[in-house]
Design a protein around this motif. Structure first.
Motif, PDB file in Angstrom:
ATOM      1  N   UNK A 194      19.595  28.644  44.263  1.00 27.73           N
ATOM      2  CA  UNK A 194      21.029  28.354  44.257  1.00 27.73           C
ATOM      3  C   UNK A 194      21.566  28.586  42.847  1.00 27.73           C
ATOM      4  N   UNK A 195      22.594  29.415  42.744  1.00 32.48           N
ATOM      5  CA  UNK A 195      23.285  29.582  41.474  1.00 32.48           C
ATOM      6  C   UNK A 195      24.762  29.269  41.694  1.00 32.48           C
ATOM      7  N   UNK A 196      25.261  28.313  40.967  1.00 34.39           N
ATOM      8  CA  UNK A 196      26.658  27.911  41.115  1.00 34.39           C
ATOM      9  C   UNK A 196      26.811  26.445  40.789  1.00 34.39           C
ATOM     10  N   UNK A 201      38.603  19.623  39.911  1.00 35.04           N
ATOM     11  CA  UNK A 201      38.015  18.911  41.050  1.00 35.04           C
ATOM     12  C   UNK A 201      36.578  19.382  41.292  1.00 35.04           C
ATOM     13  N   UNK A 202      35.759  18.522  41.927  1.00 35.54           N
ATOM     14  CA  UNK A 202      34.380  18.858  42.248  1.00 35.54           C
ATOM     15  C   UNK A 202      34.362  19.798  43.452  1.00 35.54           C
ATOM     16  N   UNK A 203      34.391  21.097  43.188  1.00 37.11           N
ATOM     17  CA  UNK A 203      34.386  22.106  44.238  1.00 37.11           C
ATOM     18  C   UNK A 203      33.016  22.770  44.261  1.00 37.11           C
ATOM     19  N   UNK A 204      32.400  22.815  45.430  1.00 39.79           N
ATOM     20  CA  UNK A 204      31.089  23.441  45.555  1.00 39.79           C
ATOM     21  C   UNK A 204      31.250  24.950  45.678  1.00 39.79           C
ATOM     22  N   UNK A 205      30.489  25.686  44.882  1.00 38.78           N
ATOM     23  CA  UNK A 205      30.527  27.155  44.936  1.00 38.78           C
ATOM     24  C   UNK A 205      29.134  27.674  44.626  1.00 38.78           C
ATOM     25  N   UNK A 232      32.277  30.985  41.197  1.00 33.83           N
ATOM     26  CA  UNK A 232      33.198  29.864  41.000  1.00 33.83           C
ATOM     27  C   UNK A 232      34.445  30.321  40.235  1.00 33.83           C
ATOM     28  N   UNK A 233      35.377  29.401  40.122  1.00 32.67           N
ATOM     29  CA  UNK A 233      36.567  29.669  39.330  1.00 32.67           C
ATOM     30  C   UNK A 233      36.193  29.744  37.847  1.00 32.67           C
TER      31      UNK A 233
END
Length: 295
Positions: A145-147, A164-168, A200-201
């Motif tokens: 997993x990378x992100x 915010x805690x956004x999963x990516x 991610x952003x």
């Protein structure tokens, strides 16, 4: 033994209609890891699991094709997680309250086979991740997993930048780690967007989490059905000739050991037969030698 790693990396799925048994099974030295589960009905019965009621009765009841149970995943975890195999009868009582009485339902389950012994390594963004195994053992990548994950990482704490805690997660992390490390004694890679891309952003801190195991069996690379196989003439020409011969010999030895452990009676019969044939041939040779000396 030869297909052990490819079986581990494979994603399995199974389904069973109401009144049928579902059976999950993993190869030796692995256990079931449930990925997802669904119980209910979202497609008409003529496409999957036809109704067992008479046609005249089925027409009186309108089939519900938007029916699901929220406890199916937890039930599958309770029944099968971390086991070598599991089997049970599928029915609505197993999952609690029936959300759509009169509608025939089915169970869909997706799972992987996780090695009994595995290691986990984490590298923060732009750090170098190094994997290694002991001599005569090779790396087998189980997941990568990378992100940024919802739970975060203890090794790489995130700085609170007001985001915010956004999963990516990168969609190609597993394939890249398999290409770089699978079947090797050691490997290294940077946990950077240059290698994995940026899922991610901008400004969101990421990390690389790899789960792998060290195995002394011959390794088969899993086939990626979405991409054509990549061939490299230069790398194949530089590979030592003796490596293939040693791996082939090791594969034959392991295959023979597996056959003996699985078929002890047949192996004993072959052994006794071989000894008897050897004694007969030795006796014939002695008779011929004595005859020649007499002549």
């Amino acid at each position: 033994f030869a297909g052990y790693i490819s079986q581990v990396l494979k994603n399995y799925s199974d389904h069973a209609c109401d009144g049928e048994y579902v059976s999950l099974r993993c190869p030796h030295r692995t256990t079931i890891s449930i990925q997802s589960s669904f119980y209910g009905r979202i497609v008409p019965s003529h496409q999957l699991c036809p109704s067992r009621y008479p046609h005249s009765y089925a027409t009186l009841i309108k089939e519900d094709v938007a029916c699901s149970v929220g406890t199916s995943l937890q039930k599958m975890l309770d029944e099968c997680q971390d086991r070598r195999s599991c089997q049970f009868l599928v029915n609505s009582r197993l999952f609690g309250m029936d959300p759509c009485p009169g509608t025939g339902k089915y169970l869909l389950v997706w799972y992987k086979c996780r090695p009994n012994e595995y290691k986990s390594k984490v590298a923060c963004e732009d750090d170098k991740l190094r994997l290694s195994c002991k001599k005569s053992m090779v790396i087998a990548i189980y997941s990568a997993i990378f992100g940024r994950t919802q739970g975060g990482s203890l090794e790489c704490p995130y700085q609170n930048l007001g985001m915010p805690m956004i999963e990516c997660q990168s969609a190609t992390a597993l394939q890249l780690m398999i290409k770089r490390c699978h079947g090797k004694r050691s490997c290294s890679i940077y946990a950077s967007t240059y290698e994995f891309g940026d899922p991610c952003y901008p400004g969101i801190q990421k990390h690389l989490n790899v789960i792998y195991t060290c195995d002394n069996t011959p390794v088969l690379l899993p086939v990626d059905e979405t991409q054509p196989p990549a061939l490299s003439s230069s790398s194949s020409s530089m590979e030592p000739v003796g490596v293939g011969t040693e791996m082939a010999l090791l594969s034959n030895i392991l295959a023979a050991y597996a056959f003996i452990t699985e078929n002890p009676e047949r192996a004993a019969l072959y052994f006794v037969s071989g000894v008897c044939i050897g004694l007969v041939l030795t006796l014939l040779a002695l008779v011929l030698r004595v005859s020649c000396r007499t002549d």
